[in-house]
Design a protein around this motif. Structure first.
Motif: not given
Length: 295
Positions: A210-235
């Motif tokens: 259920a946790d693995i599936r949650a990674l691809a669903s709202w609101p976890v997916l946008p949170a992970v994407l922001f952390l990766i793209v914004g927090g890690s790559l862009m920042g």
């Protein structure tokens, strides 16, 4: 406004906003599992971005690279993500950003023998008093009751401990920093840290399908994407450019801006309490950071 000034503003905004997705994501999946997903994916993307530079790690640098990755990313973010799950995001950001200069002074002294002069001693003392104010209401049962999480104080302590691991890892990274491209070093440290976080979450957290599936669903997916793209790559990209163009001191001033953004977002979006004791503590800690950072 110059391009670098605009980029600095974007970086401060992005790093100030990262605390909200950490909090939101950890409400739906285990916090270390969330950190493992972020750093494993971000590390792979960084190494892909590094391209032909990715393998350029001297053989004798691998032991220190692995050790520092486990300190910088595994130990630090295990505690930081878990602590942020229980503590107000704004206060977690303050504890994290404001203690970095102080812990770096202490780590440099312990590891490299760098002398601590009177100015740095004042910074350490002031920062300690500031931390005391941040913890005061929780120790006395004040705002913790308002927030409704009895683990707030332990959560803030976890963030402080994680930041110490980060600073020790950063100081230990210095001898190998010039032996390979910066993106190569950061990519491997991020990926190895993500692997370490995966081991921690498998050992300590009840992660299921259920946790693995949650990674691809709202609101976890946008949170992970922001952390990766914004927090890690862009920042990270912006920070490395500012290091090149502005130097470490000016680029590091984000530590005084991003926490204010995190506090404002926490108060507005999550109704997090922020009282006079927290305000005094924050001012003292940022004063201490300013003294420690002064050239």
């Amino acid at each position: 406004m110059s391009r670098n000034a605009a980029l600095f503003a974007v970086m401060c905004l992005v790093w100030g906003l990262t605390w909200l997705p950490v909090k939101v994501g950890s409400m739906h999946v285990p916090p270390v599992f969330l950190a493992a997903a972020r750093f494993s994916i971000a590390g792979l993307l960084m190494l892909l971005w590094a391209g032909r530079d990715a393998p350029k790690v001297p053989v004798d640098a691998w032991p220190r690279l692995i050790g520092t990755a486990l300190l910088l990313n595994t130990a630090n973010y295990t505690l930081l993500f878990w602590g942020t799950k229980h503590a107000p995001t704004g206060l977690a950001a303050i504890v994290n950003f404001a203690t970095i200069p102080i812990y770096t002074v202490l780590a440099s002294r312990a590891i490299e023998g760098v002398r601590i002069d009177g100015r740095k001693l004042v910074a350490i003392a002031l920062g300690t008093v500031g931390l005391g104010f941040l913890f005061a209401t929780r120790a006395l049962g004040g705002l913790s009751a308002t927030q409704g999480d009895p683990m707030e104080m332990i959560g803030l302590a976890a963030v402080a401990a994680g930041t110490l691991f980060y600073c020790v890892g950063a100081v230990l990274s210095r001898p190998i920093a010039g032996t390979m491209p910066t993106l190569t070093l950061a990519g491997w440290q991020t990926l190895i840290g993500g692997i370490g976080l995966t081991a921690v979450t498998l050992a300590l957290e009840p992660v299921g399908l259920a946790d693995i599936r949650a990674l691809a669903s709202w609101p976890v997916l946008p949170a992970v994407l922001f952390l990766i793209v914004g927090g890690s790559l862009m920042g990270f990209t912006i920070y490395m450019r500012l290091l090149r163009d502005w130097g470490a001191f000016r680029a590091g001033l984000y530590a005084f801006v991003s926490p204010a953004i995190a506090v404002a977002v926490g108060v507005v979006a999550l109704s997090e309490p922020f009282g006079w004791s927290e305000a005094v503590g924050a001012l003292l800690m940022f004063g201490a950071a300013a003294i420690a950072l002064k050239r």
